[in-house]
Every structure is written in C-alpha cells, then in structure tokens.
Design a protein around this motif. Structure first.
Motif, mmCIF file in Angstrom:
data_model
loop_
_atom_site.group_PDB
_atom_site.id
_atom_site.type_symbol
_atom_site.label_atom_id
_atom_site.label_comp_id
_atom_site.label_asym_id
_atom_site.label_seq_id
_atom_site.Cartn_x
_atom_site.Cartn_y
_atom_site.Cartn_z
ATOM 1 N N VAL A 1 -142.203 -73.187 54.927
ATOM 2 C CA VAL A 1 -141.453 -71.936 55.000
ATOM 3 C C VAL A 1 -142.246 -70.902 55.795
ATOM 4 O O VAL A 1 -143.451 -70.747 55.611
ATOM 5 C CB VAL A 1 -141.121 -71.404 53.594
ATOM 6 C CG1 VAL A 1 -140.473 -70.024 53.672
ATOM 7 C CG2 VAL A 1 -140.182 -72.380 52.873
ATOM 8 N N ARG B 1 -136.338 -62.299 56.960
ATOM 9 C CA ARG B 1 -135.643 -63.534 56.588
ATOM 10 C C ARG B 1 -136.661 -64.662 56.471
ATOM 11 O O ARG B 1 -137.761 -64.601 57.019
ATOM 12 C CB ARG B 1 -134.569 -63.883 57.620
ATOM 13 C CG ARG B 1 -133.623 -62.722 57.924
ATOM 14 C CD ARG B 1 -132.356 -63.210 58.591
ATOM 15 N NE ARG B 1 -131.426 -63.734 57.593
ATOM 16 C CZ ARG B 1 -130.296 -64.374 57.901
ATOM 17 N NH1 ARG B 1 -129.982 -64.597 59.181
ATOM 18 N NH2 ARG B 1 -129.484 -64.812 56.962
ATOM 19 N N TYR B 2 -136.267 -65.699 55.757
ATOM 20 C CA TYR B 2 -137.159 -66.814 55.480
ATOM 21 C C TYR B 2 -136.539 -68.094 56.030
ATOM 22 O O TYR B 2 -135.332 -68.339 55.880
ATOM 23 C CB TYR B 2 -137.409 -66.919 53.974
ATOM 24 C CG TYR B 2 -138.093 -65.677 53.451
ATOM 25 C CD1 TYR B 2 -139.476 -65.596 53.397
ATOM 26 C CD2 TYR B 2 -137.345 -64.559 53.073
ATOM 27 C CE1 TYR B 2 -140.105 -64.444 52.952
ATOM 28 C CE2 TYR B 2 -137.960 -63.403 52.630
ATOM 29 C CZ TYR B 2 -139.345 -63.357 52.581
ATOM 30 O OH TYR B 2 -139.968 -62.207 52.163
ATOM 31 N N TYR B 3 -137.393 -68.917 56.663
ATOM 32 C CA TYR B 3 -136.920 -70.110 57.355
ATOM 33 C C TYR B 3 -137.602 -71.334 56.751
ATOM 34 O O TYR B 3 -138.830 -71.420 56.716
ATOM 35 C CB TYR B 3 -137.204 -69.994 58.854
ATOM 36 C CG TYR B 3 -136.470 -68.835 59.485
ATOM 37 C CD1 TYR B 3 -135.212 -69.018 60.054
ATOM 38 C CD2 TYR B 3 -137.024 -67.552 59.474
ATOM 39 C CE1 TYR B 3 -134.524 -67.940 60.606
ATOM 40 C CE2 TYR B 3 -136.338 -66.483 60.025
ATOM 41 C CZ TYR B 3 -135.095 -66.679 60.581
ATOM 42 O OH TYR B 3 -134.411 -65.613 61.128
ATOM 43 N N ASP C 1 -132.434 -65.134 52.551
ATOM 44 C CA ASP C 1 -132.902 -63.746 52.485
ATOM 45 C C ASP C 1 -134.015 -63.559 51.470
ATOM 46 O O ASP C 1 -134.492 -62.437 51.265
ATOM 47 C CB ASP C 1 -131.728 -62.829 52.135
ATOM 48 C CG ASP C 1 -130.675 -62.805 53.227
ATOM 49 O OD1 ASP C 1 -131.044 -62.853 54.412
ATOM 50 O OD2 ASP C 1 -129.475 -62.752 52.890
ATOM 51 N N SER C 2 -134.425 -64.654 50.830
ATOM 52 C CA SER C 2 -135.477 -64.607 49.814
ATOM 53 C C SER C 2 -136.339 -65.847 49.964
ATOM 54 O O SER C 2 -135.839 -66.916 50.341
ATOM 55 C CB SER C 2 -134.860 -64.571 48.416
ATOM 56 O OG SER C 2 -135.804 -64.926 47.420
ATOM 57 N N PRO C 3 -137.627 -65.771 49.645
ATOM 58 C CA PRO C 3 -138.461 -66.973 49.723
ATOM 59 C C PRO C 3 -138.080 -68.045 48.712
ATOM 60 O O PRO C 3 -138.523 -69.189 48.837
ATOM 61 C CB PRO C 3 -139.875 -66.443 49.464
ATOM 62 C CG PRO C 3 -139.696 -65.147 48.770
ATOM 63 C CD PRO C 3 -138.409 -64.575 49.288
ATOM 64 N N THR D 1 -141.629 -66.730 57.736
ATOM 65 C CA THR D 1 -140.777 -65.546 57.658
ATOM 66 C C THR D 1 -140.832 -64.755 58.953
ATOM 67 O O THR D 1 -141.841 -64.767 59.675
ATOM 68 C CB THR D 1 -141.209 -64.648 56.475
ATOM 69 O OG1 THR D 1 -140.270 -63.565 56.337
ATOM 70 C CG2 THR D 1 -142.610 -64.084 56.681
ATOM 71 N N ARG D 2 -139.737 -64.074 59.249
ATOM 72 C CA ARG D 2 -139.663 -63.175 60.405
ATOM 73 C C ARG D 2 -138.484 -62.228 60.189
ATOM 74 O O ARG D 2 -137.397 -62.663 59.798
ATOM 75 C CB ARG D 2 -139.469 -63.960 61.704
ATOM 76 C CG ARG D 2 -139.560 -63.083 62.972
ATOM 77 C CD ARG D 2 -139.239 -63.907 64.212
ATOM 78 N NE ARG D 2 -139.449 -63.143 65.440
ATOM 79 C CZ ARG D 2 -140.482 -63.266 66.237
ATOM 80 N NH1 ARG D 2 -141.442 -64.147 65.946
ATOM 81 N NH2 ARG D 2 -140.588 -62.542 67.332
ATOM 82 N N PHE E 1 -146.099 -64.463 50.300
ATOM 83 C CA PHE E 1 -145.119 -63.478 50.752
ATOM 84 C C PHE E 1 -145.142 -62.327 49.758
ATOM 85 O O PHE E 1 -145.011 -62.543 48.554
ATOM 86 C CB PHE E 1 -143.707 -64.078 50.821
ATOM 87 C CG PHE E 1 -143.597 -65.291 51.703
ATOM 88 C CD1 PHE E 1 -143.857 -65.208 53.067
ATOM 89 C CD2 PHE E 1 -143.221 -66.518 51.178
ATOM 90 C CE1 PHE E 1 -143.760 -66.321 53.884
ATOM 91 C CE2 PHE E 1 -143.111 -67.635 51.980
ATOM 92 C CZ PHE E 1 -143.380 -67.537 53.349
#
Length: 465
Positions: free
Chosen positions: A251, A257-259, A281-283, A253-254, A194
């Motif tokens: 993990v 945001r990080y999921y 909101d952060s990795p 991202t989109r 990221f």
C-alpha cells in the motif's frame, strides 16, 4: 474461574454475515490469541487433545505442563472464512472434525481440511459462553459426549446447549514468545506508517498452492497490539479479472488516497499471474479495483512472473513500482499512481534474486532488498544492495536475514521495512515457517529490529521468537 490476564496481543475483529444454525444468534467476535476453552456443563474440564483426539478433561494448576499445553489453543482467523475461527495447538496443528469426531491434524491447505477446521461462533447456553458451529455443517456444533468431542446435530434441549457451550479463559500455557505478531497464518507482510500509525498488509496463508482470495489489514500504535480491520479486498466479488492467488499486497498513498497493489490469478483459470491496483480513501479500505483490468499483464514483458509489487515514494514525491519473480523490474509511476510508461520499464535483477523486491531510502542512500531461494525452502532468505538512485545502479551487500535453526526458525523472507515515525529506528516485517510445525504454505508473520553500521550497511538481522 480464572480471569483473562497476561495476554500480550489484542485483536479487534469486524463483523461478517455467516451461515449459522437456524434460530441461532451470532455471538460477539472471539478474542484471538492464546486461550483455553472450559466446559459449561463440567466446570474445571477443558477442551484438550490427547494424542490426536479431542476431549474435555480436568485441568488444574497442579496438572503437568504437557496437560496444560494440550489444553491451550490459539484462536486464529478461520482457515475457510475470515468471519469464523480456527483453533491451533501449541504444536501447530488444527482442531478439525473427521467423520464428525474432533481431532487435531496438520493443515494440508486443501478446501476440505480448511472447512473441517473452521467454526463459527454463536451464543452459548449462559452469558459469556460460546458455541462453535461447523463452517461446512452449520447445523452441527462441537459438543462433548461422555467427555469425547464430537460434531453433533443441534438439538433444542438444555443438555445439548450446555454440552456444546464453552467459556474462553486465559490460556493454561501463556504465550511465552513475541511472535507471530498476528495470530494465524499470514505471509508476505507489507508494513507501512500512515498518520503516525503502523499498518500491516499480509497475504492470507494456509492454502494449498497459495490459492487464497482476500486481503486483510491490521493496524497498531506499538507493533505489539494489533487491530484487525477485516477484509479490505476480495478477488471474488471485487476483482473482475482475478479470482485466486491473492498474493503480496503493498500500500502507498498520494493526495489523500491509498493505493493497494496486488498479485492475482486470472479468472479464466489461466495460471498466469498479473498485477492489479485498487484504491480507497482510508488505509483500511474498503478498496475497489481502480482499473477494472490488470496494471501489469502477465504477458506484457518477456521473462519472469508478474507478482510481488512494491511502491517506493522518494523525497521529491515521485513514486516507483517494483515487481517480479525471476526477473526484477522497476518503473516510475505516473502521478495518478495507476499507470506508467511501459517503454521506461527497467530490468534491475541482482545476482541471487528470486522475488519480493523492496526499496527504501536512509540518509540519502537507496536500498534494494529481495528474497533468495524458494519460499518452500528453509533457506528462503533476504539479501540487499545499495545505490545512488531509486533505479540504481546497485552494489551488492550480501545476505542480511536468514534461518536460525537453534531457535527453530526457518524460511525467513518476503520482508518489508518501516521507520518508526520521527526516529532513526527501523523494523523489518517478514514471514517464516510457522513455529513449530509450519512449512512453505503454513507461514506466520514476525517483526524484528533492523540496525545499521556507521557506514550505512545493514547489520545482520537476528530473527527472534
């Protein structure tokens, strides 16, 4: 006094509140990786194990290689708490107290052993030194008495403070291998990039029945020096429906945001595993449970176990969720990244599949990879197939990563792959039995190169130390 030098792996540890002896100040975080511990009251004597018992003995440049090896420990993530530390020998054993005598033993993974082998760092008697308070007996510290190491009740005397203080020095036996990439017991690593930086999300290992409860994140610019960002999600306080079996995070991202997708055991004590998703909101988090309930219930689909989630995002921005032990399933995620149409879930189980699906794309070709056999077996290994879409159909290509007994490497599996940003250079992160004394619950994380033939097939990956 020797200076710290030749250390190839650096970890920065975030702070935590821990139970410490009354009146003690918490020391600065310890550097993890290979170190030796020198006595403050007897300079030139170092913590060492002879046989199984711990003591402080003279060690010099002319000491035998065995003495130097026995005086070298790897400082790792605390087996009982990430706020504290454990000390692993070069033979894979852990410094622990039994009946208040310090010794080294193999990690059994049970709560008693983990507590006995975990120590919290507090300031020592002189600047730059450290004292080690017991995790489960916080009023006791490691102390040498007649040069034998004991766990003794803290005394407010200058002699006790000196005898329980140590200076971390460069290791008498420097690290001679490039793995594991992060010190300690970690498995199921998910690696990603990221913003041009590498991130590693592993399962915290070393627990009997894999009963760990939390996830950590690590980041690096070079795949060698890793920063420890601490705990990013803990099933205990952070997940209402799960309190154990924190396995196999991944993990994606989109939209900035990080999921974090993860496996968890039900808080009710039910052994059924389920999949969850958390958002940040952060990795490096902190992540919060996005739904307050499982993303995939353990009883939602017939057959297989709901573990080992992985998300692949295609060039068109569509993301796909893969998961399953025994049965491999896949489905396109909705744009919110936390829901999907259950009617669209497909079974994509390849021959030989056990768990840990992973999908990536290179030069228009899709790759589905998975682990075969049981993680407790030295024959745990990675196989793969190729296809024309994220959902297949798939053409089996065979085993690509497996044990290497000539190097003492066993149980190579549950991997992930990453491409170095802006290049066609690829790496594979995976776990193996910790070298030399690991097993299916004492595993460590390694990274190696992954190369391709001209036809797009993957060359056999050679696991290295």
């Amino acid at each position: 006094m020797r200076v710290l030098a030749g250390v190839t792996l650096s970890i920065l540890v975030t702070g935590f509140l821990v139970a410490l002896p009354a009146g003690a100040a918490q020391a600065a975080p310890l550097p993890t990786g290979a170190r030796s511990l020198e006595s403050i009251s007897y300079p030139g004597r170092f913590v060492r194990h002879t046989g199984s018992l711990g003591q402080v003995d003279p060690v010099t440049s002319s000491s035998t290689a065995q003495v130097k090896r026995e005086a070298t420990f790897t400082v790792v993530n605390g087996l009982a708490s990430p706020a504290c530390y454990s000390f692993q020998t070069r033979d894979g054993l852990f410094l622990r107290h039994r009946d208040f005598r310090l010794r080294v033993d193999a990690n059994t993974g049970d709560p008693t052993f983990r507590g006995d082998a975990t120590f919290c760092a507090v300031d020592g008697s002189v600047s730059g030194s450290v004292a080690l308070a017991s995790y489960n007996y916080p009023d006791r510290r490691i102390r040498h008495r007649d040069f034998a190491l004991w766990l003794d009740a803290q005394q407010d005397t200058a002699a006790f403070r000196a005898d329980s203080s140590f200076r971390l020095t460069a290791p008498w036996t420097p690290k001679s291998t490039k793995g594991p990439v992060i010190p300690g017991l970690f498995a199921d690593p998910h690696i990603a990039t990221f913003g041009g930086r590498y991130y590693l999300y592993p399962t915290t290992d070393g627990y009997a029945s894999w009963s760990g409860t939390y996830y950590k994140a690590f980041s690096s610019t070079d795949l060698v020096n890793w920063t420890d960002h601490g705990v990013i999600l803990d099933h205990g306080p952070d997940v209402s429906w799960a309190d154990n079996s924190a396995w196999a995070p991944a993990v994606a991202t989109r939209g900035g945001r990080y999921y974090l997708y993860f496996s968890g055991g039900a808080a009710s004590g039910n052994t059924t595993k389920q999949l969850g998703v958390a958002v940040a909101d952060s990795p490096t988090g902190p992540f919060r449970d996005a739904l307050g309930r499982p993303l995939v219930r353990g009883d939602q689909f017939s057959g297989g176990q709901a573990i080992d989630p992985m998300v692949f995002t295609d060039d068109d921005g569509e993301s796909y969720l893969y998961w399953g032990q025994g049965v491999a399933r896949a489905v396109r995620l909705n744009a919110d990244m936390v829901s999907f149409d259950a009617a669209q879930v497909r079974v994509i189980t390849p021959s030989g599949y056990n768990e840990a699906p992973f999908v990536f794309k290179r030069n228009g070709l899709y790759y589905l990879m998975w682990s075969e056999n049981d993680t407790r077996s030295e024959d745990y290994r990675v196989a793969y197939a190729t296809g024309s879409s994220p959902l297949g159909p798939w053409t089996a290509r065979g085993v690509v990563l497996q044990k290497r007994l000539d190097a003492g490497i066993k149980g190579t599996g549950h991997h992930s792959v990453v491409r170095a940003p802006g290049t066609d250079t690829w790496y594979v992160a995976y776990h193996r039995f910790a070298v030399p004394a690991g097993n299916g619950t004492n595993r460590e994380t390694a990274i190696d190169r992954m190369d391709f033939n001209s036809d797009g097939t993957i060359r056999p990956i050679v696991p290295t130390l």
